[in-house]
Design an enzyme around this catalytic site. Structure first.
Site, PDB file in Angstrom:
ATOM      1  N   ILE A 102      26.878 -37.229  75.645  1.00 14.27           N
ATOM      2  CA  ILE A 102      26.396 -37.685  76.939  1.00 14.27           C
ATOM      3  C   ILE A 102      25.835 -39.099  76.828  1.00 14.27           C
ATOM      4  O   ILE A 102      25.372 -39.508  75.763  1.00 14.27           O
ATOM      5  CB  ILE A 102      25.332 -36.700  77.500  1.00 14.27           C
ATOM      6  CG1 ILE A 102      24.889 -37.092  78.918  1.00 14.27           C
ATOM      7  CG2 ILE A 102      24.163 -36.536  76.542  1.00 14.27           C
ATOM      8  CD1 ILE A 102      24.018 -36.052  79.612  1.00 14.27           C
ATOM      9  N   CYS A 103      25.894 -39.834  77.913  1.00 12.37           N
ATOM     10  CA  CYS A 103      25.317 -41.173  78.072  1.00 12.37           C
ATOM     11  C   CYS A 103      26.083 -42.203  77.231  1.00 12.37           C
ATOM     12  O   CYS A 103      27.254 -42.416  77.442  1.00 12.37           O
ATOM     13  CB  CYS A 103      23.821 -41.152  77.764  1.00 12.37           C
ATOM     14  SG  CYS A 103      22.921 -42.622  78.327  1.00 12.37           S
ATOM     15  N   ALA A 104      25.431 -42.834  76.286  1.00 12.99           N
ATOM     16  CA  ALA A 104      26.103 -43.801  75.421  1.00 12.99           C
ATOM     17  C   ALA A 104      26.853 -43.121  74.274  1.00 12.99           C
ATOM     18  O   ALA A 104      27.771 -43.691  73.688  1.00 12.99           O
ATOM     19  CB  ALA A 104      25.093 -44.794  74.849  1.00 12.99           C
ATOM     20  N   TYR A 123      27.823 -43.557  80.017  1.00 15.02           N
ATOM     21  CA  TYR A 123      26.924 -44.437  80.746  1.00 15.02           C
ATOM     22  C   TYR A 123      27.717 -45.688  81.116  1.00 15.02           C
ATOM     23  O   TYR A 123      28.470 -46.214  80.285  1.00 15.02           O
ATOM     24  CB  TYR A 123      25.722 -44.782  79.863  1.00 15.02           C
ATOM     25  CG  TYR A 123      24.634 -45.515  80.598  1.00 15.02           C
ATOM     26  CD1 TYR A 123      23.797 -44.833  81.467  1.00 15.02           C
ATOM     27  CD2 TYR A 123      24.464 -46.886  80.433  1.00 15.02           C
ATOM     28  CE1 TYR A 123      22.793 -45.502  82.153  1.00 15.02           C
ATOM     29  CE2 TYR A 123      23.464 -47.563  81.120  1.00 15.02           C
ATOM     30  CZ  TYR A 123      22.635 -46.869  81.977  1.00 15.02           C
ATOM     31  OH  TYR A 123      21.653 -47.524  82.665  1.00 15.02           O
ATOM     32  N   SER A 149      29.685 -36.849  79.428  1.00 19.39           N
ATOM     33  CA  SER A 149      28.904 -36.983  80.649  1.00 19.39           C
ATOM     34  C   SER A 149      28.249 -38.361  80.675  1.00 19.39           C
ATOM     35  O   SER A 149      28.163 -39.043  79.652  1.00 19.39           O
ATOM     36  CB  SER A 149      27.860 -35.865  80.718  1.00 19.39           C
ATOM     37  OG  SER A 149      27.227 -35.840  81.975  1.00 19.39           O
TER      38      SER A 149
END
Length: 185
Positions: A102-104, A123, A149
């Site tokens: 998730i994210c980076a 992200y 995500s």
């Protein structure tokens, strides 16, 4: 019982990590929080110190059904630099197990070639690191065994997607109801 291992590096994103651990555990998934170093506690990017269940060197990743990488800075950089993390990701992917980030952190999957030809998201500022992927702007993207995500704002959706894959849609719906997730007035 399904099992997942989440890899923690100094500077992880607090909510992305702990939200996923909490939702999965509520749904009956055994989640091991594992430090990628020998440290028994890992500090988040916002100074929250979290005690680990294990260290990566003691974990047999292939005994798990899923591996999860939380985002956060500089945590994601540490994940991407770790040879042990790379080996764990390859082992899980080669075994067809769930590889999620998730994210980076989806950029770590891109760096190691695990997103080649896959649909993935991250992200927004890190989409350039999704090497080989078809970049999506969806909140959560599931493509085969890869789950990605976008960030803290999508952490709950990410956790529920993993719970649905690992246990069932019914269990995910049960937990959503129990925590008053998106309840209609």
């Amino acid at each position: 019982m399904k099992r997942a291992v989440m890899l923690f590096a100094e500077g992880f994103e607090t909510v992305e990590a702990l939200m996923s651990v909490d939702i999965l555990r509520r749904g009956g998934v055994e989640v091991t929080m594992a430090s990628i170093t020998e440290e028994e506690s890992v500090r988040s990017s916002h100074g929250v110190l979290v005690e680990m269940d294990a260290v990566l060197g003691e974990v047999d990743c292939l005994s798990y059904d899923a591996i999860i990488l939380p985002g956060g800075m500089p945590g994601t950089l540490h994940l991407g630099e770790s040879e042990a993390v790379k080996q764990a990701l390859f082992a899980m992917n080669d075994a067809g197990k769930i590889v999620s980030a998730i994210c980076a952190a989806p950029g770590v999957l891109g760096k190691h070639g695990l997103l080649q030809g896959k649909n993935a998201c991250s992200y927004p500022d890190h989409e350039c690191n999704l090497t080989g992927a078809n970049v999506s702007r969806e909140s959560v993207v599931v493509d085969g065994n890869i789950v990605t995500s976008r960030g803290l704002g999508t952490a709950m959706e990410f956790a529920f997607a993993l719970l649905e894959i690992l246990v069932s849609k019914e269990k995910a719906e049960e937990i959503k109801k129990a925590i008053v997730y998106q309840e209609l007035a």
